[in-house]
Design a protein around this motif. Sequence first.
Motif, PDB file in Angstrom:
ATOM      1  N   VAL A  98       0.874  -1.180   0.000  1.00 51.85           N
ATOM      2  CA  VAL A  98       0.000   0.000   0.000  1.00 51.85           C
ATOM      3  C   VAL A  98       0.904   1.222   0.000  1.00 51.85           C
ATOM      4  O   VAL A  98       1.731   1.392   0.909  1.00 51.85           O
ATOM      5  CB  VAL A  98      -0.923   0.055   1.239  1.00 51.85           C
ATOM      6  N   ASN A  99       0.755   2.073  -1.008  1.00 49.18           N
ATOM      7  CA  ASN A  99       1.522   3.314  -1.088  1.00 49.18           C
ATOM      8  C   ASN A  99       0.548   4.492  -1.127  1.00 49.18           C
ATOM      9  O   ASN A  99      -0.376   4.503  -1.952  1.00 49.18           O
ATOM     10  CB  ASN A  99       2.396   3.337  -2.344  1.00 49.18           C
ATOM     11  N   ILE A 100       0.759   5.462  -0.259  1.00 47.95           N
ATOM     12  CA  ILE A 100      -0.108   6.642  -0.197  1.00 47.95           C
ATOM     13  C   ILE A 100       0.768   7.893  -0.217  1.00 47.95           C
ATOM     14  O   ILE A 100       1.760   7.985   0.512  1.00 47.95           O
ATOM     15  CB  ILE A 100      -0.971   6.636   1.080  1.00 47.95           C
ATOM     16  N   GLU A 101       0.376   8.847  -1.044  1.00 51.84           N
ATOM     17  CA  GLU A 101       1.029  10.161  -1.041  1.00 51.84           C
ATOM     18  C   GLU A 101      -0.050  11.211  -0.835  1.00 51.84           C
ATOM     19  O   GLU A 101      -1.098  11.175  -1.490  1.00 51.84           O
ATOM     20  CB  GLU A 101       1.766  10.413  -2.349  1.00 51.84           C
ATOM     21  N   ALA A 102       0.188  12.145   0.094  1.00 49.47           N
ATOM     22  CA  ALA A 102      -0.827  13.138   0.426  1.00 49.47           C
ATOM     23  C   ALA A 102      -0.187  14.454   0.822  1.00 49.47           C
ATOM     24  O   ALA A 102       0.814  14.478   1.545  1.00 49.47           O
ATOM     25  CB  ALA A 102      -1.713  12.632   1.560  1.00 49.47           C
ATOM     26  N   TYR A 103      -0.776  15.536   0.350  1.00 45.79           N
ATOM     27  CA  TYR A 103      -0.382  16.866   0.820  1.00 45.79           C
ATOM     28  C   TYR A 103      -0.931  17.091   2.223  1.00 45.79           C
ATOM     29  O   TYR A 103      -0.244  17.600   3.105  1.00 45.79           O
ATOM     30  CB  TYR A 103      -0.904  17.927  -0.143  1.00 45.79           C
ATOM     31  N   ILE A 104      -2.195  16.690   2.430  1.00 45.09           N
ATOM     32  CA  ILE A 104      -2.828  16.843   3.743  1.00 45.09           C
ATOM     33  C   ILE A 104      -3.173  15.464   4.305  1.00 45.09           C
ATOM     34  O   ILE A 104      -3.934  14.705   3.710  1.00 45.09           O
ATOM     35  CB  ILE A 104      -4.106  17.691   3.660  1.00 45.09           C
ATOM     36  N   PHE A 105      -2.569  15.125   5.425  1.00 44.70           N
ATOM     37  CA  PHE A 105      -2.938  13.953   6.230  1.00 44.70           C
ATOM     38  C   PHE A 105      -3.150  14.508   7.625  1.00 44.70           C
ATOM     39  O   PHE A 105      -2.202  14.746   8.370  1.00 44.70           O
ATOM     40  CB  PHE A 105      -1.821  12.902   6.206  1.00 44.70           C
ATOM     41  N   GLN A 106      -4.404  14.742   7.960  1.00 50.10           N
ATOM     42  CA  GLN A 106      -4.731  15.524   9.153  1.00 50.10           C
ATOM     43  C   GLN A 106      -5.454  14.673  10.185  1.00 50.10           C
ATOM     44  O   GLN A 106      -6.396  13.946   9.855  1.00 50.10           O
ATOM     45  CB  GLN A 106      -5.618  16.712   8.725  1.00 50.10           C
ATOM     46  N   LYS A 107      -5.033  14.772  11.420  1.00 57.58           N
ATOM     47  CA  LYS A 107      -5.652  14.003  12.500  1.00 57.58           C
ATOM     48  C   LYS A 107      -7.161  14.245  12.543  1.00 57.58           C
ATOM     49  O   LYS A 107      -7.622  15.375  12.428  1.00 57.58           O
ATOM     50  CB  LYS A 107      -5.029  14.395  13.846  1.00 57.58           C
ATOM     51  N   GLY A 108      -7.897  13.139  12.709  1.00 55.65           N
ATOM     52  CA  GLY A 108      -9.354  13.242  12.760  1.00 55.65           C
ATOM     53  C   GLY A 108      -9.989  11.875  12.587  1.00 55.65           C
ATOM     54  O   GLY A 108      -9.319  10.841  12.608  1.00 55.65           O
ATOM     55  N   LYS A 109     -11.304  11.862  12.378  1.00 52.26           N
ATOM     56  CA  LYS A 109     -12.051  10.607  12.298  1.00 52.26           C
ATOM     57  C   LYS A 109     -11.596   9.752  11.118  1.00 52.26           C
ATOM     58  O   LYS A 109     -11.383   8.542  11.259  1.00 52.26           O
ATOM     59  CB  LYS A 109     -13.543  10.905  12.184  1.00 52.26           C
ATOM     60  N   ILE A 110     -11.456  10.356   9.944  1.00 48.71           N
ATOM     61  CA  ILE A 110     -11.099   9.551   8.766  1.00 48.71           C
ATOM     62  C   ILE A 110      -9.628   9.155   8.814  1.00 48.71           C
ATOM     63  O   ILE A 110      -9.261   8.030   8.449  1.00 48.71           O
ATOM     64  CB  ILE A 110     -11.449  10.290   7.453  1.00 48.71           C
ATOM     65  N   ALA A 111      -8.766  10.039   9.302  1.00 50.83           N
ATOM     66  CA  ALA A 111      -7.346   9.692   9.424  1.00 50.83           C
ATOM     67  C   ALA A 111      -7.161   8.553  10.425  1.00 50.83           C
ATOM     68  O   ALA A 111      -6.301   7.681  10.231  1.00 50.83           O
ATOM     69  CB  ALA A 111      -6.533  10.908   9.834  1.00 50.83           C
ATOM     70  N   ASP A 112      -7.953   8.548  11.486  1.00 54.43           N
ATOM     71  CA  ASP A 112      -7.886   7.444  12.462  1.00 54.43           C
ATOM     72  C   ASP A 112      -8.162   6.103  11.775  1.00 54.43           C
ATOM     73  O   ASP A 112      -7.505   5.101  12.063  1.00 54.43           O
ATOM     74  CB  ASP A 112      -8.913   7.657  13.579  1.00 54.43           C
ATOM     75  N   GLN A 113      -9.142   6.093  10.869  1.00 55.69           N
ATOM     76  CA  GLN A 113      -9.462   4.857  10.156  1.00 55.69           C
ATOM     77  C   GLN A 113      -8.304   4.423   9.264  1.00 55.69           C
ATOM     78  O   GLN A 113      -8.010   3.221   9.156  1.00 55.69           O
ATOM     79  CB  GLN A 113     -10.732   5.044   9.317  1.00 55.69           C
ATOM     80  N   TYR A 114      -7.655   5.397   8.636  1.00 60.20           N
ATOM     81  CA  TYR A 114      -6.497   5.079   7.791  1.00 60.20           C
ATOM     82  C   TYR A 114      -5.360   4.513   8.635  1.00 60.20           C
ATOM     83  O   TYR A 114      -4.737   3.502   8.257  1.00 60.20           O
ATOM     84  CB  TYR A 114      -6.020   6.327   7.046  1.00 60.20           C
ATOM     85  N   VAL A 115      -5.060   5.144   9.758  1.00 59.33           N
ATOM     86  CA  VAL A 115      -3.975   4.669  10.616  1.00 59.33           C
ATOM     87  C   VAL A 115      -4.247   3.243  11.067  1.00 59.33           C
ATOM     88  O   VAL A 115      -3.363   2.373  11.039  1.00 59.33           O
ATOM     89  CB  VAL A 115      -3.789   5.612  11.825  1.00 59.33           C
TER      90      VAL A 115
END
Length: 434
Positions: A98-115
């Motif tokens: 899995v490779n992800i590139e992002a300008y914005i990776f911001q703490k929150g509900k959806i980022a928690d799911q990604y982590v």
Amino acid sequence: MFVCLMAVSVPTGFAILGVVALLLVASSLLGGLVGPTPKYKLADRDGIPPNDSDRFLQVLEALTDAQVNRTGSLEVLTNGPSFYPAMLEAIRGAKQSVNIEAYIFQKGKIADQYVSALAERARAGVKVNLVIDAIGSAGTTNRYLAPILEAGGKVGWYNGLSWHRLMHLDNRTHRELTIVDGRIGFIGGAGIADQWYTGTKGHPRWRDSYVRIEGEAVCNLQATFAENWLATSGELLAGDAYFPSVHNEHPLVAMVVNSTPTVGGGTRARILFQLLVASARHRISITTPYFLPDKSLMEELCRAVKRGLQVRILVPGLKSDHMVTRSTSRAGYGELLKAGAEVYEYQPSMIHAKVLCIDDLWVVVGSTNFDNRSFGINDEVNLAIRDANVAMRFENDMAFDLEQSRRVTLDEWNHRPVTERATELMGLVIQRQQ
């Protein structure tokens, strides 16, 4: 006496060097914002092949240094509640990488799911790699990403603060990519943050678009990620975990055009947009959150209207996340409105989709805005698709968005308030013209 002079001169010398260094950095950053750009004047306008021809594909492939892929399958995903679950489903099903590139990776509900999903895959032995922009995601820390790192995943911070990078501090990765097993790719304009998922602090969810693609083009998306992974980690990705043999029988003409600024300020993304707009014969539809075209592109759009084409531009209304940028953008509407272009402002929320449709045939979707930062400063990536069905889907999305938008008239623009005109002057520094 000599010792005393040395005691005075050494600190003085360092101070002078420090001042010179600061001036060089300031000059570099200012030059990136307001310095000259290429004119992008077409040498043989009448010689552009029809944009539905193979010859046009050959020209576009050569000028953008991008490969034409002819097989693949594609799905358009509109808004966060659609594209986030699709990406998370693909991540949770990953077998190799899995490779992800992002300008914005911001703490929150959806980022928690990604982590959580990425950490679980890393524990299962899947190769997990993230490239995150050090400025765009400044509020996120390795501590927040610790579950991924402790499970064996890797995180690279793009262009962090360092003395040897100061001259290039303004260069950010604005690319938004997810590639799973080298077989499934996602590309669009949204980062990983709650403003695209549920909305934040009373602000409604942002409007955005993504594309899920399988087939030959995924290899090129992976290569784009690999470019910035090499820059952040020193690792060169290779092998079947990242570049498997891909077979897809569905016909789909698509090109991955990645873009990195050159010394002269030109980019492949800018060439792509200029040539597609110049090739249009019937209609140009633009959706963009930041509309600050340079002089060459503005002239091309006005020329298209005068040639009898329908030109529609959809931008944010009062719910824009950058009001100075919006005011500066509005300052440029006059030339287009006088020519006969249609300009609409989206009302329900911030519209962040970045889509260009040409002649109900070509679509460009990805991370590039209609502004100098995207065209000449940032690392960007776009998927250019020649497919009437895909174009129809994006045109239908725009038609729905236009129903929720307000059209700007020339009379209204001519009578905009003095307070808005003052804000326009404040924002001129972020616009770059020849």
